[in-house]
Design a protein around this motif. Structure first.
Motif, PDB file in Angstrom:
ATOM      1  N   GLY A  44       0.293  -1.169   0.274  1.00 36.00           N
ATOM      2  CA  GLY A  44       0.353   0.108   0.000  1.00 36.00           C
ATOM      3  C   GLY A  44       1.172   1.387   0.016  1.00 36.00           C
ATOM      4  N   ALA A  45       2.162   1.234   1.116  1.00 35.10           N
ATOM      5  CA  ALA A  45       2.947   2.397   0.661  1.00 35.10           C
ATOM      6  C   ALA A  45       3.869   2.875  -0.721  1.00 35.10           C
ATOM      7  CB  ALA A  45       3.930   2.459   1.972  1.00 35.10           C
ATOM      8  N   GLY A  46       3.321   2.107  -1.752  1.00 33.60           N
ATOM      9  CA  GLY A  46       4.411   1.877  -2.316  1.00 33.60           C
ATOM     10  C   GLY A  46       3.708   2.333  -3.382  1.00 33.60           C
ATOM     11  N   LEU A  47       2.190   1.906  -3.427  1.00 39.23           N
ATOM     12  CA  LEU A  47       1.224   2.371  -4.761  1.00 39.23           C
ATOM     13  C   LEU A  47       1.535   3.440  -4.484  1.00 39.23           C
ATOM     14  CD1 LEU A  47      -0.616   1.252  -6.643  1.00 39.23           C
ATOM     15  CD2 LEU A  47      -2.515   0.435  -4.834  1.00 39.23           C
ATOM     16  N   ASN A  48       0.973   4.258  -2.448  1.00 47.92           N
ATOM     17  CA  ASN A  48       0.401   6.037  -2.871  1.00 47.92           C
ATOM     18  C   ASN A  48       2.081   6.494  -3.422  1.00 47.92           C
ATOM     19  OD1 ASN A  48      -2.151   5.591  -1.796  1.00 47.92           O
ATOM     20  ND2 ASN A  48      -0.957   4.605   0.511  1.00 47.92           N
ATOM     21  N   MET A  49       3.060   6.184  -3.136  1.00 45.81           N
ATOM     22  CA  MET A  49       4.161   7.001  -3.306  1.00 45.81           C
ATOM     23  C   MET A  49       4.254   6.967  -4.681  1.00 45.81           C
ATOM     24  SD  MET A  49       5.320   7.760  -1.091  1.00 45.81           S
ATOM     25  CE  MET A  49       6.185   8.883  -1.637  1.00 45.81           C
ATOM     26  N   GLY A  50       4.033   5.358  -5.589  1.00 44.38           N
ATOM     27  CA  GLY A  50       3.626   5.830  -7.093  1.00 44.38           C
ATOM     28  C   GLY A  50       2.629   6.535  -8.222  1.00 44.38           C
ATOM     29  N   ILE A  51       1.798   6.993  -6.971  1.00 43.71           N
ATOM     30  CA  ILE A  51       0.410   7.092  -6.945  1.00 43.71           C
ATOM     31  C   ILE A  51       1.371   8.836  -7.190  1.00 43.71           C
ATOM     32  CG2 ILE A  51      -1.651   8.221  -6.973  1.00 43.71           C
ATOM     33  CD1 ILE A  51      -2.390   5.449  -6.141  1.00 43.71           C
ATOM     34  N   LEU A  52       0.772   9.285  -5.697  1.00 41.81           N
ATOM     35  CA  LEU A  52       2.033  10.978  -6.220  1.00 41.81           C
ATOM     36  C   LEU A  52       3.576  11.244  -6.895  1.00 41.81           C
ATOM     37  CD1 LEU A  52       2.248  11.314  -2.288  1.00 41.81           C
ATOM     38  CD2 LEU A  52       0.190  12.209  -3.714  1.00 41.81           C
ATOM     39  N   TYR A  53       4.114  10.264  -7.376  1.00 38.79           N
ATOM     40  CA  TYR A  53       5.097  10.555  -8.810  1.00 38.79           C
ATOM     41  C   TYR A  53       4.517  10.951 -10.054  1.00 38.79           C
ATOM     42  CZ  TYR A  53       8.911   9.504 -11.747  1.00 38.79           C
ATOM     43  OH  TYR A  53       9.976   9.440 -12.365  1.00 38.79           O
ATOM     44  N   LEU A  54       3.629   9.780  -9.883  1.00 36.60           N
ATOM     45  CA  LEU A  54       2.613   9.926 -11.741  1.00 36.60           C
ATOM     46  C   LEU A  54       1.914  11.334 -11.583  1.00 36.60           C
ATOM     47  CD1 LEU A  54       1.322   6.669 -12.491  1.00 36.60           C
ATOM     48  CD2 LEU A  54       3.295   7.714 -12.966  1.00 36.60           C
ATOM     49  N   LEU A  55       0.962  12.089 -10.156  1.00 32.47           N
ATOM     50  CA  LEU A  55       0.655  13.065  -9.881  1.00 32.47           C
ATOM     51  C   LEU A  55       1.776  14.168 -10.706  1.00 32.47           C
ATOM     52  CD1 LEU A  55      -1.809  14.570  -9.332  1.00 32.47           C
ATOM     53  CD2 LEU A  55      -1.294  13.968  -7.189  1.00 32.47           C
ATOM     54  N   SER A  56       3.039  14.439 -10.017  1.00 29.63           N
ATOM     55  CA  SER A  56       3.754  15.290  -9.839  1.00 29.63           C
ATOM     56  C   SER A  56       4.247  15.763 -11.054  1.00 29.63           C
ATOM     57  CB  SER A  56       4.894  15.398  -8.289  1.00 29.63           C
ATOM     58  OG  SER A  56       5.540  14.360  -8.899  1.00 29.63           O
ATOM     59  N   MET A  57       4.139  14.976 -11.919  1.00 28.58           N
ATOM     60  CA  MET A  57       5.370  15.034 -13.085  1.00 28.58           C
ATOM     61  C   MET A  57       4.700  16.143 -14.157  1.00 28.58           C
ATOM     62  SD  MET A  57       7.848  13.206 -12.762  1.00 28.58           S
ATOM     63  CE  MET A  57       8.322  13.079 -11.432  1.00 28.58           C
ATOM     64  N   PRO A  58       3.387  15.967 -14.553  1.00 32.31           N
ATOM     65  CA  PRO A  58       2.666  16.602 -15.482  1.00 32.31           C
ATOM     66  C   PRO A  58       2.908  18.482 -14.495  1.00 32.31           C
ATOM     67  CG  PRO A  58       1.201  14.716 -15.368  1.00 32.31           C
ATOM     68  CD  PRO A  58       2.069  15.058 -13.860  1.00 32.31           C
ATOM     69  N   TYR A  59       2.787  18.368 -13.315  1.00 29.22           N
ATOM     70  CA  TYR A  59       3.312  19.879 -12.918  1.00 29.22           C
ATOM     71  C   TYR A  59       4.389  20.774 -12.879  1.00 29.22           C
ATOM     72  CZ  TYR A  59      -1.780  19.568 -10.911  1.00 29.22           C
ATOM     73  OH  TYR A  59      -2.799  19.401 -10.957  1.00 29.22           O
ATOM     74  N   LEU A  60       5.100  19.468 -12.711  1.00 32.38           N
ATOM     75  CA  LEU A  60       7.029  19.145 -12.594  1.00 32.38           C
ATOM     76  C   LEU A  60       7.411  20.041 -14.500  1.00 32.38           C
ATOM     77  CD1 LEU A  60      10.042  19.356 -11.300  1.00 32.38           C
ATOM     78  CD2 LEU A  60       9.550  16.989 -11.683  1.00 32.38           C
ATOM     79  N   LEU A  61       6.812  18.943 -15.095  1.00 35.43           N
ATOM     80  CA  LEU A  61       6.705  19.805 -16.483  1.00 35.43           C
ATOM     81  C   LEU A  61       6.255  20.570 -16.993  1.00 35.43           C
ATOM     82  CD1 LEU A  61       8.350  18.559 -19.651  1.00 35.43           C
ATOM     83  CD2 LEU A  61       6.110  17.486 -19.710  1.00 35.43           C
ATOM     84  N   ALA A  62       5.098  21.386 -16.776  1.00 30.87           N
ATOM     85  CA  ALA A  62       4.648  22.805 -17.152  1.00 30.87           C
ATOM     86  C   ALA A  62       5.831  23.450 -16.621  1.00 30.87           C
ATOM     87  CB  ALA A  62       3.189  22.991 -15.778  1.00 30.87           C
TER      88      ALA A  62
END
Length: 87
Positions: A44-62
């Motif tokens: 569960g902890a790894g999956l939650n961190m993966g979701i947050l990682y995928l969420l942050s990438m578009p904002y970082l790219l922008a």
């Protein structure tokens, strides 16, 4: 110019404070509940961190693209200004 830096600082601060929020889709939640019922609790902890990682990438790219655009626009503007002359 200072307002741009202040707004970027506030944006980064708000992003950094939201790290503790976790979200899961229905399928991920079902998979985790199935693993927890089988006795495995670490996924569960790894999956939650993966979701947050995928969420942050578009904002970082922008943010990076916006900075590059701003820097290039500033260089172009400085190239066409004649210092000391009036149009």
């Amino acid at each position: 110019m200072k307002s741009i830096y202040k707004s970027i600082l506030v944006f980064v601060f708000l992003l950094s404070t939201q790290v503790s929020t976790f979200a899961q889709c229905a399928m991920c939640r079902a998979g985790i509940e199935n693993n927890v019922s089988n006795g495995e609790t670490t996924i569960g902890a790894g999956l939650n961190m993966g979701i947050l990682y995928l969420l942050s990438m578009p904002y970082l790219l922008a943010l990076v693209l916006g900075y590059l655009w701003y820097r290039n626009a500033k260089k172009r503007k400085g190239k066409f200004l004649f210092h000391g002359e009036k149009f």
